[in-house]
Scaffold this motif. Structure first.
Motif, PDB file in Angstrom:
ATOM      1  N   LYS A  78       0.831  -1.201   0.000  1.00 29.03           N
ATOM      2  CA  LYS A  78       0.000   0.000   0.000  1.00 29.03           C
ATOM      3  C   LYS A  78       0.868   1.256   0.000  1.00 29.03           C
ATOM      4  CE  LYS A  78      -3.391   2.496   2.734  1.00 29.03           C
ATOM      5  NZ  LYS A  78      -4.088   2.593   3.995  1.00 29.03           N
ATOM      6  N   ARG A  81       2.545   1.705  -3.401  1.00 25.80           N
ATOM      7  CA  ARG A  81       1.602   2.220  -4.399  1.00 25.80           C
ATOM      8  C   ARG A  81       1.322   3.716  -4.179  1.00 25.80           C
ATOM      9  NH1 ARG A  81      -0.355  -1.673  -7.570  1.00 25.80           N
ATOM     10  NH2 ARG A  81      -0.318  -3.813  -6.826  1.00 25.80           N
ATOM     11  N   GLU A  82       1.221   4.133  -2.912  1.00 23.75           N
ATOM     12  CA  GLU A  82       1.002   5.556  -2.619  1.00 23.75           C
ATOM     13  C   GLU A  82       2.189   6.399  -3.079  1.00 23.75           C
ATOM     14  OE1 GLU A  82       0.260   5.620   1.581  1.00 23.75           O
ATOM     15  OE2 GLU A  82      -1.798   4.910   1.364  1.00 23.75           O
ATOM     16  N   ASN A  85       2.155   6.591  -7.007  1.00 23.91           N
ATOM     17  CA  ASN A  85       1.041   7.322  -7.607  1.00 23.91           C
ATOM     18  C   ASN A  85       1.440   8.757  -7.969  1.00 23.91           C
ATOM     19  OD1 ASN A  85      -0.847   5.309  -7.738  1.00 23.91           O
ATOM     20  ND2 ASN A  85      -1.726   5.771  -5.744  1.00 23.91           N
ATOM     21  N   GLY A  86       2.438   9.298  -7.320  1.00 22.16           N
ATOM     22  CA  GLY A  86       2.869  10.656  -7.605  1.00 22.16           C
ATOM     23  C   GLY A  86       3.680  10.792  -8.886  1.00 22.16           C
TER      24      GLY A  86
END
Length: 87
Positions: A78, A81-82, A85-86
């Motif tokens: 998680k 992925r965070e 995402n940027g």
């Protein structure tokens, strides 16, 4: 703290004998034993992390309630992925 160190002696057949285990030594066959450490109390761990962050001037990210139900692998995925995402 080695996986092969059982009952005050090394069980690895190829390792050299260490006569004084209290002094610094080196072993090519050392493998960390993760069962040595007990699970820390979550509140104590969170407090220790907050104190270290304050000491070094870092910001401690707040935990979501959802994060507590995730396994360490799921939590790492998680966070990865965070971060991605940027981009």
């Amino acid at each position: 703290m080695c996986l092969y160190f059982v009952k005050d002696r090394c069980e690895e057949e190829r390792a050299e004998h260490i006569s004084d285990t209290k002094k610094a030594n080196f072993c090519d066959y050392f493998k960390p034993n993760n069962k040595v450490f007990k699970m820390a109390d979550n509140q104590k761990a969170a407090k220790a992390k907050a104190e270290l962050a304050a000491l070094f001037g870092d910001v401690v990210p707040e935990k979501n309630q959802d994060d507590e139900s995730l396994s360490p692998t799921e939590l790492a995925e998680k966070k990865l992925r965070e971060m991605l995402n940027g981009f």
